[in-house]
Write an enzyme that holds these catalytic residues in place. Structure first.
Site, PDB file in Angstrom:
ATOM      1  N   ALA A 250       0.814  -1.224   0.000  1.00 48.32           N
ATOM      2  CA  ALA A 250       0.000   0.000   0.000  1.00 48.32           C
ATOM      3  C   ALA A 250       0.850   1.278   0.000  1.00 48.32           C
ATOM      4  O   ALA A 250       0.427   2.305  -0.518  1.00 48.32           O
ATOM      5  CB  ALA A 250      -0.931  -0.009   1.205  1.00 48.32           C
TER       6      ALA A 250
ATOM      7  N   THR B 105       0.546   5.607  -1.622  1.00 50.45           N
ATOM      8  CA  THR B 105       0.126   6.738  -0.764  1.00 50.45           C
ATOM      9  C   THR B 105       0.402   8.078  -1.456  1.00 50.45           C
ATOM     10  O   THR B 105      -0.357   9.029  -1.285  1.00 50.45           O
ATOM     11  CB  THR B 105       0.833   6.727   0.612  1.00 50.45           C
ATOM     12  OG1 THR B 105       2.246   6.738   0.407  1.00 50.45           O
ATOM     13  CG2 THR B 105       0.430   5.524   1.440  1.00 50.45           C
TER      14      THR B 105
ATOM     15  N   GLN C 229       0.374  -6.475  -3.411  1.00 44.11           N
ATOM     16  CA  GLN C 229      -0.720  -6.712  -2.458  1.00 44.11           C
ATOM     17  C   GLN C 229      -1.832  -5.695  -2.699  1.00 44.11           C
ATOM     18  O   GLN C 229      -2.865  -5.732  -2.054  1.00 44.11           O
ATOM     19  CB  GLN C 229      -0.208  -6.541  -1.032  1.00 44.11           C
ATOM     20  CG  GLN C 229       0.909  -7.489  -0.667  1.00 44.11           C
ATOM     21  CD  GLN C 229       1.575  -7.055   0.631  1.00 44.11           C
ATOM     22  OE1 GLN C 229       1.197  -7.494   1.708  1.00 44.11           O
ATOM     23  NE2 GLN C 229       2.551  -6.185   0.540  1.00 44.11           N
TER      24      GLN C 229
ATOM     25  N   HIS D 285      -4.034  -9.825  -3.625  1.00 44.69           N
ATOM     26  CA  HIS D 285      -5.247  -9.514  -2.857  1.00 44.69           C
ATOM     27  C   HIS D 285      -6.400  -9.061  -3.748  1.00 44.69           C
ATOM     28  O   HIS D 285      -7.326  -8.400  -3.284  1.00 44.69           O
ATOM     29  CB  HIS D 285      -4.921  -8.483  -1.766  1.00 44.69           C
ATOM     30  CG  HIS D 285      -4.003  -9.038  -0.717  1.00 44.69           C
ATOM     31  ND1 HIS D 285      -3.238  -8.272   0.115  1.00 44.69           N
ATOM     32  CD2 HIS D 285      -3.717 -10.330  -0.377  1.00 44.69           C
ATOM     33  CE1 HIS D 285      -2.521  -9.052   0.920  1.00 44.69           C
ATOM     34  NE2 HIS D 285      -2.795 -10.295   0.634  1.00 44.69           N
TER      35      HIS D 285
ATOM     36  N   CYS E 225     -28.858 -13.947  -9.364  1.00 43.03           N
ATOM     37  CA  CYS E 225     -29.127 -15.030  -8.393  1.00 43.03           C
ATOM     38  C   CYS E 225     -29.452 -14.509  -6.991  1.00 43.03           C
ATOM     39  O   CYS E 225     -29.757 -15.300  -6.099  1.00 43.03           O
ATOM     40  CB  CYS E 225     -27.944 -15.994  -8.331  1.00 43.03           C
ATOM     41  SG  CYS E 225     -26.540 -15.366  -7.388  1.00 43.03           S
TER      42      CYS E 225
ATOM     43  N   ASN F 277      11.185   1.102   2.320  1.00 45.64           N
ATOM     44  CA  ASN F 277       9.946   1.397   3.046  1.00 45.64           C
ATOM     45  C   ASN F 277      10.180   2.513   4.049  1.00 45.64           C
ATOM     46  O   ASN F 277      11.241   2.606   4.656  1.00 45.64           O
ATOM     47  CB  ASN F 277       9.463   0.140   3.785  1.00 45.64           C
ATOM     48  CG  ASN F 277       8.040   0.277   4.269  1.00 45.64           C
ATOM     49  OD1 ASN F 277       7.145   0.530   3.464  1.00 45.64           O
ATOM     50  ND2 ASN F 277       7.806   0.151   5.559  1.00 45.64           N
TER      51      ASN F 277
HETATM   52  P1  NAD Z   1       0.733  -1.459   5.258  1.00 55.70           P
HETATM   53  O1  NAD Z   1      -0.287  -0.393   5.446  1.00 55.70           O
HETATM   54  O2  NAD Z   1       0.825  -2.536   6.267  1.00 55.70           O
HETATM   55  O3  NAD Z   1       2.194  -0.808   5.165  1.00 55.70           O
HETATM   56  C1  NAD Z   1       2.489   0.255   4.327  1.00 55.70           C
HETATM   57  C2  NAD Z   1       3.914   0.673   4.652  1.00 55.70           C
HETATM   58  O4  NAD Z   1       4.308   1.604   3.663  1.00 55.70           O
HETATM   59  C3  NAD Z   1       4.058   1.374   6.014  1.00 55.70           C
HETATM   60  O5  NAD Z   1       5.220   0.920   6.671  1.00 55.70           O
HETATM   61  C4  NAD Z   1       4.207   2.838   5.621  1.00 55.70           C
HETATM   62  O6  NAD Z   1       4.955   3.592   6.579  1.00 55.70           O
HETATM   63  C5  NAD Z   1       4.932   2.708   4.305  1.00 55.70           C
HETATM   64  N1  NAD Z   1       4.749   3.855   3.412  1.00 55.70           N
HETATM   65  C6  NAD Z   1       3.678   4.677   3.311  1.00 55.70           C
HETATM   66  N2  NAD Z   1       3.869   5.570   2.335  1.00 55.70           N
HETATM   67  C7  NAD Z   1       5.089   5.309   1.807  1.00 55.70           C
HETATM   68  C8  NAD Z   1       5.842   5.888   0.749  1.00 55.70           C
HETATM   69  N3  NAD Z   1       5.377   6.914   0.054  1.00 55.70           N
HETATM   70  N4  NAD Z   1       7.051   5.361   0.460  1.00 55.70           N
HETATM   71  C9  NAD Z   1       7.542   4.298   1.174  1.00 55.70           C
HETATM   72  N5  NAD Z   1       6.882   3.720   2.178  1.00 55.70           N
HETATM   73  C10 NAD Z   1       5.645   4.204   2.486  1.00 55.70           C
HETATM   74  O7  NAD Z   1       0.523  -2.019   3.777  1.00 55.70           O
HETATM   75  P2  NAD Z   1       0.767  -3.475   3.211  1.00 55.70           P
HETATM   76  O8  NAD Z   1       2.004  -4.053   3.778  1.00 55.70           O
HETATM   77  O9  NAD Z   1       0.578  -3.391   1.750  1.00 55.70           O
HETATM   78  O10 NAD Z   1      -0.420  -4.344   3.828  1.00 55.70           O
HETATM   79  C11 NAD Z   1      -1.705  -3.814   3.903  1.00 55.70           C
HETATM   80  C12 NAD Z   1      -2.774  -4.542   3.124  1.00 55.70           C
HETATM   81  O11 NAD Z   1      -3.704  -3.544   2.777  1.00 55.70           O
HETATM   82  C13 NAD Z   1      -2.341  -5.115   1.828  1.00 55.70           C
HETATM   83  O12 NAD Z   1      -2.783  -6.404   1.849  1.00 55.70           O
HETATM   84  C14 NAD Z   1      -3.111  -4.373   0.738  1.00 55.70           C
HETATM   85  O13 NAD Z   1      -3.870  -5.289   0.001  1.00 55.70           O
HETATM   86  C15 NAD Z   1      -4.120  -3.561   1.449  1.00 55.70           C
HETATM   87  N6  NAD Z   1      -4.224  -2.129   1.023  1.00 55.70           N
HETATM   88  C16 NAD Z   1      -4.087  -1.808  -0.309  1.00 55.70           C
HETATM   89  C17 NAD Z   1      -4.191  -0.494  -0.689  1.00 55.70           C
HETATM   90  C18 NAD Z   1      -4.045  -0.170  -2.158  1.00 55.70           C
HETATM   91  O14 NAD Z   1      -4.422  -0.991  -3.007  1.00 55.70           O
HETATM   92  N7  NAD Z   1      -3.488   0.992  -2.504  1.00 55.70           N
HETATM   93  C19 NAD Z   1      -4.400   0.518   0.249  1.00 55.70           C
HETATM   94  C20 NAD Z   1      -4.553   0.152   1.600  1.00 55.70           C
HETATM   95  C21 NAD Z   1      -4.450  -1.199   1.969  1.00 55.70           C
END
Ligand code: NAD
Length: 260
Positions: free
Chosen positions: A33, A37, A110, A128, A164, A227
């Site tokens: 994710a 961001t 993910q 996912h 359905c 990260n």
């Molecule tokens: P997570 O939220 O657990 O971790 C995200 C990590 O990225 C955090 O450590 C955060 O500090 C870091 N981060 C945030 N912005 C950043 C940037 N610009 N550069 C570098 N690092 C950055 O996310 P995850 O590990 O992907 O697990 C969460 C679950 O949520 C996943 O399974 C995913 O499917 C889902 N999810 C997906 C989305 C999406 O599709 N964009 C959004 C939210 C959650």
């Protein structure tokens, strides 16, 4: 883009990352994710993550099935997200460049947002699922999300299958829901074929997805974690590069592609 604007320690870490990835012919890019961001989509566990104001227990499949209020909330979230028109950022685009140069044939994500594909990346394994499609949990037919969001907009706040009567849900994997076996198997195969792994924007705390970079490490492959924060696999990584993906990934890819 040039790297020297980065502070000294960060520049050293980038040098190390280039040294590891520069020699690799098949880089497995694994994203979470955090890579999205900077496109405006909140992550779950980051400083502005969804878990800061929402209860994770409301995001399980079991709650979705049992509670119409949870389903209404999810559809309103989807409607709001669709209204934003999120676009890929510099990190997504840099990964496409890496792939087009033949260095990252497969990207495992993910994320459910489809931004890798919007950036032109192909061979994306979406562990996912995707929020771009909807599935009927009873008859399993799939629909484009826009069709269902139009119904939500018109007041059908908990839409059911018109064929359905089954429950509709975006084609995403919720907590408590099994991954598609073929997807996790394909991702694990790539973890065994690659000669380096680059994990971007993930706490690497959601399993079995985090098992993909973990498998690469157990296969003797170097893991570079990029990260903004700690991850569960920090101890096994060859290198950790803190920083924002939108700045670091393009700088890293540019240097990997020019060979230093
Ligand atoms: P997570 O939220 O657990 O971790 C995200 C990590 O990225 C955090 O450590 C955060 O500090 C870091 N981060 C945030 N912005 C950043 C940037 N610009 N550069 C570098 N690092 C950055 O996310 P995850 O590990 O992907 O697990 C969460 C679950 O949520 C996943 O399974 C995913 O499917 C889902 N999810 C997906 C989305 C999406 O599709 N964009 C959004 C939210 C959650």
């Amino acid at each position: 883009m040039t790297v020297p604007s980065a502070p000294g320690a960060q520049a050293d870490l980038l040098d190390d990352a280039v040294a590891i990835l520069g020699g690799a012919r098949r880089i497995l890019v694994f994203t979470g994710a955090g890579i999205s961001t900077e496109s405006g989509i909140p992550d779950f566990r980051g400083p502005n993550g969804v878990w800061r104001h929402r209860d994770p227990a409301r995001y399980t499949l079991q709650r979705y099935l049992a509670d119409p209020d949870v389903r209404r909330e999810r559809w309103q979230d989807r409607l709001e997200a669709a209204g934003h028109g999120y676009r890929p950022n510099a990190a997504h685009l840099a990964i496409t460049q890496l792939q087009q140069a033949g260095r990252a044939p497969v990207v495992v994500t993910q994320n459910i947002d489809g931004l890798h594909q919007d950036a032109g990346t192909s061979n994306v394994i979406e562990l996912h699922g995707t929020s771009r499609e909807v599935t009927c949990l009873a008859c399993h037919r799939r629909l484009p999300v826009g069709v269902v969001l139009d119904r939500v907009k018109e007041g059908d706040t908990d839409p059911h299958c018109e064929l359905c009567g089954g429950l509709l849900k975006t084609a995403t994997i919720s907590f408590g829901q099994n991954l598609v076996a073929a997807d996790i198997e394909a991702a694990m195969q790539e973890a065994e074929r690659c000669d380096a792994c680059l994990a971007i924007g993930s706490t690497l705390s959601v399993w079995p997805a985090a098992g993909v970079p973990d498998r690469a490490v157990h296969n003797g492959v170097p893991l570079v974690i990029l990260n903004d924060g700690a991850t569960e696999l920090d101890a096994t990584a060859s290198l950790r590069v803190p920083g924002r993906a939108g700045a670091v990934v393009p700088a890293l890819v540019e240097r990997v592609l020019v060979g230093g």
